[in-house]
Design an enzyme around this catalytic site. Structure first.
Site, mmCIF file in Angstrom:
data_model
loop_
_atom_site.group_PDB
_atom_site.id
_atom_site.type_symbol
_atom_site.label_atom_id
_atom_site.label_comp_id
_atom_site.label_asym_id
_atom_site.label_seq_id
_atom_site.Cartn_x
_atom_site.Cartn_y
_atom_site.Cartn_z
ATOM 1 N N HIS A 205 40.553 -25.124 11.181
ATOM 2 C CA HIS A 205 40.540 -23.689 11.434
ATOM 3 C C HIS A 205 39.131 -23.170 11.668
ATOM 4 O O HIS A 205 38.940 -22.136 12.314
ATOM 5 C CB HIS A 205 41.157 -22.933 10.260
ATOM 6 C CG HIS A 205 42.584 -23.289 9.998
ATOM 7 N ND1 HIS A 205 43.589 -23.065 10.907
ATOM 8 C CD2 HIS A 205 43.172 -23.862 8.913
ATOM 9 C CE1 HIS A 205 44.742 -23.474 10.400
ATOM 10 N NE2 HIS A 205 44.519 -23.976 9.199
ATOM 11 N N HIS B 125 30.927 -20.288 6.980
ATOM 12 C CA HIS B 125 31.707 -20.844 8.093
ATOM 13 C C HIS B 125 31.622 -19.880 9.266
ATOM 14 O O HIS B 125 30.993 -18.821 9.167
ATOM 15 C CB HIS B 125 33.156 -21.097 7.668
ATOM 16 C CG HIS B 125 33.872 -19.846 7.274
ATOM 17 N ND1 HIS B 125 33.921 -19.380 5.972
ATOM 18 C CD2 HIS B 125 34.540 -18.917 8.010
ATOM 19 C CE1 HIS B 125 34.585 -18.251 5.925
ATOM 20 N NE2 HIS B 125 34.979 -17.945 7.157
ATOM 21 N N HIS C 222 30.356 -16.157 8.350
ATOM 22 C CA HIS C 222 30.809 -15.548 7.097
ATOM 23 C C HIS C 222 30.216 -16.338 5.943
ATOM 24 O O HIS C 222 30.510 -17.533 5.784
ATOM 25 C CB HIS C 222 32.335 -15.573 6.997
ATOM 26 C CG HIS C 222 33.023 -14.649 7.936
ATOM 27 N ND1 HIS C 222 34.387 -14.707 8.179
ATOM 28 C CD2 HIS C 222 32.553 -13.626 8.689
ATOM 29 C CE1 HIS C 222 34.706 -13.764 9.059
ATOM 30 N NE2 HIS C 222 33.615 -13.099 9.375
ATOM 31 N N THR D 37 40.135 -12.982 6.046
ATOM 32 C CA THR D 37 40.615 -12.883 7.428
ATOM 33 C C THR D 37 41.561 -14.021 7.789
ATOM 34 O O THR D 37 41.910 -14.190 8.959
ATOM 35 C CB THR D 37 39.432 -12.857 8.422
ATOM 36 O OG1 THR D 37 38.767 -14.119 8.403
ATOM 37 C CG2 THR D 37 38.457 -11.743 8.088
#
Length: 242
Positions: free
Chosen positions: A82, A107, A126, A193
């Protein structure tokens, strides 16, 4: 306490941790469907304080200076399917509202998840922090296209190409290198998120934008197989402080 524990686990394992329910950014598991994939993800659709957002309508709040007294360095880099994430050495703390939040990992998302006055950015970092009770605070850095970013170049040189792969970082990368020189910021209350989209997360979005090269953005997106950003969520009654 269960919610706090879940938030703490998300900080430790990172957005995009392995889940029993498949979610992603395309197809049946795309963001628009997250809330229907699992009862645990219901707040992704019903929550009133979801992230990311389009930051606008700023309120002057004379925010205190953030003391980024970061120490240590990133220990390992991983591709969890992801995002690409770097886990950080323990002991680096950012004080917010008199509470210490330890940096756990950072990340990336491309394009950016947060917008400013409707503007999207090619890359967003982030930096995820957690306090002793599992409450989370995320520092967001939005990057503009321009010169290659030296810190990202060192990270990208060891970026795992396959989902599930990770590597010990040989090149030294310090979290402070990801931050802009000007430390002014916006603040709002939001959520993770990614599923489970837990709320109660403090968001600190830096106003100044370091540069990243087009080639660096393309390399990241190629490894992730395409965009990995959740669309901006309604701001609702929240204030964006500056």
């Amino acid at each position: 306490m269960a919610a706090q524990h879940a938030r703490h686990e998300n900080a430790m394992q990172g957005e995009g941790q392995e889940d029993t329910v498949h979610w992603g950014y395309r197809g049946p598991g795309a963001p628009a469907n997250w809330s229907s994939l699992s009862a645990d993800y219901a707040i992704c659709g019903s929550g009133r304080n979801q992230s990311p957002v389009d930051l606008r309508g700023f309120v002057d709040a004379e925010l205190p200076v953030l003391d980024f007294n970061y120490s240590g360095m990133a220990l390992e880099i991983l591709n969890n399917g992801h995002t690409v994430q770097a886990n950080y050495v323990p002991g680096t703390v950012l004080v917010i509202d008199g509470r210490g939040f330890e940096l756990k990992q950072f990340h990336f998302h491309a394009p950016s998840e947060n917008l400013i006055d409707g503007k999207s950015y090619p890359l967003e970092a982030h930096l995820v922090h957690a306090d002793k009770d599992g409450n989370l605070a995320v520092v967001s850095v939005l990057y503009e296209l321009g010169d290659a970013n030296n810190a990202l170049a060192r990270l990208w040189s060891q970026m795992p190409e396959k989902s599930g792969d990770k590597a010990i970082l040989n090149a030294q990368v310090k979290a402070g290198e990801l931050l802009p020189k000007d430390r002014d910021y916006y603040r709002f209350n939001g959520s993770l998120t990614t599923p489970p989209c837990s709320q109660g997360v403090i968001w600190l979005v830096m106003k100044e934008h370091p540069t990243v090269s087009r080639q660096q953005v393309e390399q990241f997106s190629r490894v992730l197989g395409g965009p990995n950003n959740r669309p901006a969520q309604p701001l609702n009654a929240r204030l964006v402080l500056e």
